[in-house]
Scaffold this active site. Structure first.
Site, short mmCIF file in Angstrom:
data_model
loop_
_atom_site.label_atom_id
_atom_site.label_comp_id
_atom_site.label_asym_id
_atom_site.label_seq_id
_atom_site.Cartn_x
_atom_site.Cartn_y
_atom_site.Cartn_z
N ASN A 86 0.86 -1.18 0.00
CA ASN A 86 0.00 0.00 0.00
C ASN A 86 0.90 1.24 0.00
O ASN A 86 1.83 1.32 0.81
CB ASN A 86 -0.92 -0.01 1.23
CG ASN A 86 -1.86 -1.20 1.22
OD1 ASN A 86 -2.23 -1.68 0.15
ND2 ASN A 86 -2.24 -1.68 2.39
N HIS A 99 6.55 -1.39 3.72
CA HIS A 99 6.26 -2.75 4.19
C HIS A 99 5.50 -3.50 3.13
O HIS A 99 4.74 -2.93 2.36
CB HIS A 99 5.50 -2.75 5.52
CG HIS A 99 4.27 -1.90 5.50
ND1 HIS A 99 4.32 -0.54 5.64
CD2 HIS A 99 2.97 -2.23 5.36
CE1 HIS A 99 3.09 -0.05 5.58
NE2 HIS A 99 2.24 -1.05 5.40
N HIS A 101 2.87 -6.60 2.61
CA HIS A 101 1.93 -7.51 3.25
C HIS A 101 2.02 -8.85 2.52
O HIS A 101 2.00 -8.89 1.29
CB HIS A 101 0.49 -7.01 3.08
CG HIS A 101 0.18 -5.72 3.78
ND1 HIS A 101 -0.45 -5.67 4.99
CD2 HIS A 101 0.40 -4.43 3.42
CE1 HIS A 101 -0.62 -4.41 5.37
NE2 HIS A 101 -0.11 -3.63 4.43
#
Ligand code: 5GP
Ligand code: ZN
Length: 113
Positions: A86, A99, A101
């Site tokens: 994101n 990050h 996911h």
């Protein structure tokens, strides 16, 4: 970065449920899982988002992608999985430290919401 929650997790200042760690990256279980398996993979280096990554991060980014494959294997996601990054406000990013996911153990829908 001193006020970054994922930098604090990377340094161990904030505890996390670790899946994998080495000198460059850390993987840990998401606090609010969106699938039966939901882990995050972060570089230990603070990069605010994918949008803030530079040429200098090229090796680190490819390192992470290949490690995600190994982490998926260690979590027995042989039936498949989704990797999501994101980015920014429209991308739904809430933590401003890059990050990845890794979601698995359920069938994903497309397009995501
Ligand atoms: P984003 O919305 O930025 O793509 O994802 C941030 C993710 O970090 C969310 O899925 C959220 O549940 C997770 N998260 C936020 N704070 C913490 C924390 O302190 N520990 C863990 N394990 N996950 C967190
Ligand atoms: Zn950070």
């Amino acid at each position: 970065m001193s006020d970054c929650i994922f930098c604090k997790i990377a340094s161990g200042e904030i505890p996390s449920n670790k899946v994998y760690e080495d000198d460059k990256i850390l993987s840990f279980y998401d606090l609010d899982p969106q699938a039966p398996v939901h882990v995050l993979i972060i570089p230990k280096k603070h990069i605010g988002s994918l949008d803030e990554a530079t040429e200098e991060d090229k090796e680190l980014l490819s390192y992470i992608m290949l490690k995600i494959k190994d982490i998926a294997k260690s979590l027995e996601l042989e039936n498949g999985y989704r990797v999501a990054i994101n980015t920014g406000e429209d991308g739904g990013q809430t933590v401003h430290h890059l990050h990845f996911h890794l979601l698995g153990k359920r069938s994903m829908i497309w397009p995501p919401g």
